[in-house]
Scaffold this active site. Structure first.
Site, PDB file in Angstrom:
ATOM      1  N   HIS B 225       0.345   7.610   7.230  1.00 42.09           N
ATOM      2  CA  HIS B 225      -0.079   8.005   5.592  1.00 42.09           C
ATOM      3  C   HIS B 225       1.378   8.886   6.210  1.00 42.09           C
ATOM      4  O   HIS B 225       2.379   8.721   5.847  1.00 42.09           O
ATOM      5  CB  HIS B 225      -1.452   8.777   6.066  1.00 42.09           C
ATOM      6  CG  HIS B 225      -2.137   9.843   5.470  1.00 42.09           C
ATOM      7  ND1 HIS B 225      -1.430  10.043   3.852  1.00 42.09           N
ATOM      8  CD2 HIS B 225      -2.806  10.057   5.865  1.00 42.09           C
ATOM      9  CE1 HIS B 225      -2.306  10.330   3.428  1.00 42.09           C
ATOM     10  NE2 HIS B 225      -3.459  10.641   4.159  1.00 42.09           N
ATOM     11  N   HIS B 271       2.484   1.264  -0.929  1.00 41.23           N
ATOM     12  CA  HIS B 271       2.070   2.138  -0.850  1.00 41.23           C
ATOM     13  C   HIS B 271       0.833   1.160  -1.234  1.00 41.23           C
ATOM     14  O   HIS B 271       0.728   0.241  -1.848  1.00 41.23           O
ATOM     15  CB  HIS B 271       2.680   2.819  -1.604  1.00 41.23           C
ATOM     16  CG  HIS B 271       0.996   3.893  -2.294  1.00 41.23           C
ATOM     17  ND1 HIS B 271      -0.118   4.087  -2.350  1.00 41.23           N
ATOM     18  CD2 HIS B 271       1.325   4.789  -1.203  1.00 41.23           C
ATOM     19  CE1 HIS B 271      -0.874   5.047  -2.042  1.00 41.23           C
ATOM     20  NE2 HIS B 271       0.273   5.597  -1.455  1.00 41.23           N
ATOM     21  N   ASP B 324       7.617   9.552   0.096  1.00 43.21           N
ATOM     22  CA  ASP B 324       7.914  10.264   1.744  1.00 43.21           C
ATOM     23  C   ASP B 324       9.442   9.454   1.586  1.00 43.21           C
ATOM     24  O   ASP B 324      10.289  10.424   2.272  1.00 43.21           O
ATOM     25  CB  ASP B 324       6.873   9.808   3.189  1.00 43.21           C
ATOM     26  CG  ASP B 324       5.491   9.997   3.009  1.00 43.21           C
ATOM     27  OD1 ASP B 324       5.439  10.781   2.517  1.00 43.21           O
ATOM     28  OD2 ASP B 324       5.176   8.982   2.198  1.00 43.21           O
TER      29      ASP B 324
END
Lengths: 383, 383
Positions: B225, B271, B324
């Site tokens: 995450h 994802h 990210d």
């Protein structure tokens, strides 16, 4: 957008698999053993081993496990220092014991050499450590609230007896120890309840065990979950306060009818899964009533009031008590301060949480559902 | 036992409704506004107001909101005292900044007069307070890690600029402030991601906002995450460490093939929802690359390496970077210490979490799924 319909609150939705627990309408099973069997025949330490390790301990395994727990009861000084301030925090009314316990577990993580390690052996070590440490946190916190010196853990006492001892400074009677022990057995595990599910969602990101437990404590606090044992007792106290302690059935009925009319949520009743009653409730009710018998008239009357409330709920609403309802009366009978009821629940459920966190890490998949969007239609910021 | 089949990790399962956010394959919308529109045209404070209050702020509303946040930046002394020890905790290697931040938020709850109140107005006050306080926690913690004196918040600076200022002691350039601001806009909200879902499960028990945020921080920490922005940068650092900084395409390709063969999980890619790429990623990549251009050769080369890794992942695995991945390179370019990347994510996502907690409390139903039992068959304890 995914088009599947959804069940509000995930009611009835199966969110995973587990080897740990099976909740059904007519039974509650920990790794194959029915809860009534465990409540009658197993100690809390045996149940904790069963949940954490996966099988009933041999005599040697149980001895080693108990020794490990006893050795891990003391807290690092930073946590002791924090708990020294906890009495002020609680007594100034912004904080409650469940919040203090959450912070204490969060601080414990900083001082645990295994904290960042999600491997099975590290997770098991951390699980045992937290299981051993939580009663010390609760005891020190209660001492701090009462302005007393902290009481050191007593290595001669079981998990249950030591928990009571550290809060009060007195070794409990064998009867009180037994009641506490059975209540911890009953509270230890309950499949994907909201706090355990929280722990699994957190550990599903590969978040660590202490973090997952911190979140689970926050979830258990809620009045629709573990907080119900405190709320149930508060409701009975409200009834006594409003109608006196003579248990007049007419007055109790009137109070309940008024509560129904006010749409007051009556705590300790109903359950997301159990629709015809929670079979943990009569086990604890029986033990609690026996304890009340020993303590005298006022406590017997509390149970009689609870039984009246229970009958009215069953007759008029067809809603049955869950385990939190007798738990409130039982812990009250044992002289435990109400705001510690849910922290004591943590002292038990830490075993179930830890077992689920280990199971999640051992066969992980991120828990990440979708949501149906019902918000504003597309628009432009500069319009 | 419920007999419905289950989706592991609740993949594709709709777990509720929301007015806050809509994640689709081709768009990401906060309350009707598309993310590219917000990244180009709205400040982080405007987006925070949008998420927390529900509409785009008027000029007066924005002014008042900014003033409230600035007024709430200072921390109670108990949290300051805790953060003074945080450098030791992190530097002795058991603790990481995400854990310290979790504890700090947990302590903040004890000192918040609204802590036990789940009403909408109390929740909004707490949301703004945490939004204002979290950059101060991060700044003080980083100062403590570096053994420096704490830096007081600067009331002349925006949320983003003040966050950078408090970590470094220098007011950021307008360009650096802009990059941070856009990254916070991109990170603010993402429907039922694992940390937000954690916050909803906790608040669904009627657990309080601080507790729900504490759990959400624990979830965001995980490498699957929010922890991915740190892990993505660590992976690029590993590649540079192994093959040098000359960005030789053959060596990069060999490194990646070895990683594939080792089944190494490459962070910052893929994802749960976006199967053809995360459209936040190119927005942040573009800004980060521009920042690298300004900082010089070594940083440009980092982005070139990232682009090679990205192309190999796309060509050979058909897996695309998520936000990210550019975030790691971008924050590195801005000189931010790697272990603070995920705490900075918190400084943004607190807005989405708080919006969801308020939405959950306003129309609550306990989130409590079922689980499929695959454990031992019935057995007796005394057999």
């Amino acid at each position: 957008m995914t088009t599947a319909t959804h069940a509000k609150g995930l009611e009835g939705v199966i969110a995973g698999e587990t080897e740990i627990c099976n909740v059904e309408q007519t039974s509650l099973v920990y790794r194959g053993y029915e809860i009534a069997d465990l409540a009658a025949n197993a100690s809390f330490e045996e149940v904790a081993f069963l949940l954490l390790v996966g099988h009933k301990p041999s005599s040697d395994e149980l001895g080693a496990f108990k020794a490990e727990l006893i050795a891990e009861r003391a807290l690092p000084s930073a946590v002791v220092e924090f708990l020294k301030t906890s009495g002020n925090l609680v007594n100034n009314e912004y904080a409650v014991p469940m919040d203090i316990l959450r912070t204490a577990v969060s601080i414990l993580s900083h001082l645990d050499a295994d904290c960042q390690d999600n491997a099975g052996d590290a997770n098991l070590r951390k699980s045992k450590r937290l299981l051993a440490q939580i009663p010390t946190v609760i005891g020190h916190m209660q001492n701090s609230i009462e302005g007393k010196d902290f009481i050191a853990p007593n290595a001669n006492l079981s998990h249950s007896a030591n928990l009571l001892y550290m809060m009060t400074g007195s070794e409990p009677t064998p009867e009180a120890e037994k009641v506490m022990d059975v209540s911890l057995v009953l509270y230890a595990e309950h499949d994907y309840n909201a706090s355990t599910f929280t722990a699994r969602v957190i550990s599903g990101t590969l978040g660590d065990l202490h973090g997952a437990v911190t979140g689970a404590i926050a979830a258990l606090k809620g009045k629709l979950h573990g907080g119900a044992n405190e709320a149930a007792m508060e409701m009975l106290a409200d009834i006594r306060n409003d109608i006196g302690s003579d248990n007049d059935l007419g007055k109790v009925t009137d109070w309940m009818h008024q509560a129904f009319a006010d749409k007051r949520k009556l705590m300790g009743f109903g359950h997301r899964v159990y629709k015809n009653g929670d079979h943990r409730a009569p086990i604890l009710h029986g033990l609690g009533r026996k304890a009340a018998q020993a303590r005298g008239e006022d406590f017997i009357k509390l149970f009689e009031l609870g039984e009246m409330v229970q009958k009215i709920m069953e007759d008029e609403k067809k809603i049955y008590p869950n385990v939190d309802f007798p738990c409130g009366m039982t812990y009250f009978t044992m002289g435990i301060p109400v705001p510690q009821y849910t922290p004591i629940f943590v002292a038990s459920r830490i075993t179930g949480w830890a077992a689920h966190i280990m199971e999640q890490h051992a066969n992980n998949r991120l828990i990440r559902p979708r949501v149906a969007y019902i918000g504003p239609a597309p628009r432009n910021w500069n319009d």
